[in-house]
Write a protein that holds these residues in place. Sequence first.
Motif, PDB file in Angstrom:
ATOM      1  N   UNK A 169       0.834  -1.208   0.000  1.00  0.00           N
ATOM      2  CA  UNK A 169       0.000   0.000   0.000  1.00  0.00           C
ATOM      3  C   UNK A 169       0.867   1.255   0.000  1.00  0.00           C
ATOM      4  N   UNK A 170       1.944   1.256   0.775  1.00  0.00           N
ATOM      5  CA  UNK A 170       2.822   2.428   0.844  1.00  0.00           C
ATOM      6  C   UNK A 170       3.457   2.715  -0.519  1.00  0.00           C
ATOM      7  N   UNK A 171       3.864   1.653  -1.198  1.00  0.00           N
ATOM      8  CA  UNK A 171       4.474   1.840  -2.522  1.00  0.00           C
ATOM      9  C   UNK A 171       3.449   2.379  -3.525  1.00  0.00           C
ATOM     10  N   UNK A 172       2.246   1.810  -3.505  1.00  0.00           N
ATOM     11  CA  UNK A 172       1.217   2.242  -4.439  1.00  0.00           C
ATOM     12  C   UNK A 172       0.735   3.664  -4.139  1.00  0.00           C
ATOM     13  N   UNK A 173       0.715   4.024  -2.855  1.00  0.00           N
ATOM     14  CA  UNK A 173       0.324   5.382  -2.481  1.00  0.00           C
ATOM     15  C   UNK A 173       1.328   6.394  -2.997  1.00  0.00           C
ATOM     16  N   UNK A 174       2.596   6.015  -2.968  1.00  0.00           N
ATOM     17  CA  UNK A 174       3.635   6.905  -3.500  1.00  0.00           C
ATOM     18  C   UNK A 174       3.487   7.062  -5.019  1.00  0.00           C
ATOM     19  N   UNK A 175       3.170   5.950  -5.689  1.00  0.00           N
ATOM     20  CA  UNK A 175       2.934   6.004  -7.144  1.00  0.00           C
ATOM     21  C   UNK A 175       1.736   6.898  -7.445  1.00  0.00           C
ATOM     22  N   UNK A 176       0.680   6.750  -6.636  1.00  0.00           N
ATOM     23  CA  UNK A 176      -0.532   7.554  -6.832  1.00  0.00           C
ATOM     24  C   UNK A 176      -0.235   9.034  -6.609  1.00  0.00           C
ATOM     25  N   UNK A 177       0.578   9.327  -5.601  1.00  0.00           N
ATOM     26  CA  UNK A 177       0.938  10.719  -5.316  1.00  0.00           C
ATOM     27  C   UNK A 177       1.710  11.330  -6.474  1.00  0.00           C
ATOM     28  N   UNK A 178       2.651  10.555  -7.021  1.00  0.00           N
ATOM     29  CA  UNK A 178       3.428  11.038  -8.171  1.00  0.00           C
ATOM     30  C   UNK A 178       2.521  11.277  -9.375  1.00  0.00           C
ATOM     31  N   UNK A 179       1.575  10.355  -9.586  1.00  0.00           N
ATOM     32  CA  UNK A 179       0.635  10.494 -10.701  1.00  0.00           C
ATOM     33  C   UNK A 179      -0.244  11.720 -10.528  1.00  0.00           C
ATOM     34  N   UNK A 180      -0.709  11.961  -9.309  1.00  0.00           N
ATOM     35  CA  UNK A 180      -1.560  13.115  -9.042  1.00  0.00           C
ATOM     36  C   UNK A 180      -0.812  14.424  -9.265  1.00  0.00           C
ATOM     37  N   UNK A 181       0.468  14.447  -8.910  1.00  0.00           N
ATOM     38  CA  UNK A 181       1.260  15.655  -9.128  1.00  0.00           C
ATOM     39  C   UNK A 181       1.394  15.960 -10.622  1.00  0.00           C
TER      40      UNK A 181
END
Length: 238
Positions: free
Chosen positions: A175-187
């Motif tokens: 989950x932590x890894x995917x949340x970081x990916x999601x954050x990068x995508x949102x930026x």
Amino acid sequence: MILIILMLGLLGFIVGFLALKQRVQRWAVGGTSLLVLVIAASLMIGNDTQHWGMQAVTKTTTTTLQSAVKNDAVSLLLYAPIKHATTERIYIYRPMNQTKRQHTAANLTTHVTVRPSKTNTAVLTTKTTRWTYRNAIWRWLFSLTGNHTTLINRRQTFRLPNNWATLSVSQAQWLAKQAQVLKTTEQATMATKIKQLRTADPSLSVAQAKAQVEQQLQKQTPSRLAKLIKQAQQQSKY
């Protein structure tokens, strides 16, 4: 004290029947010592097997919890399967205002359940039942045995609000890894949408366009997070 009484009874029995010459003295000392010996041995056996002189006492404690891992989006209760077991697991939690995480015990006397709660605060209720001596006389009698309390069982219940999730350590890492990916995508999405808004309306400042995009993303965050947590729970727990 029971050990001393036992030794005195044994010593008196030996001395009474082997050292004393008169029949009356032998039976008086030896017989009395034998009776003391039998009573002391019976008390020790009864205390060890049937808990003579003891009573079951239950103590209840309640601990307020915070997320086991620092995460602004979701609060987590973690667990780790015991030796790749299907149902047996230890839970990892963090009491409120503490940095060190704790975990439940992995033994046959500890029973753990996780239940939903309608409150906004996560709590852990622990009910511990132990054998303790009924009074000071029994405690004094067995003072040298070193076994003053015996754990009968420990029942721990986690009550979690709706905004909490329960994941294994492995799932939380995913989950932590995917949340970081999601954050990068949102930026990246934010930068693109800001550009699109300013192109459509040149009168918008960067700050105004950014505020609009952030508001849109915030509305989408709960559904995205719920989907991500569901995906995490579908990952391997090991």
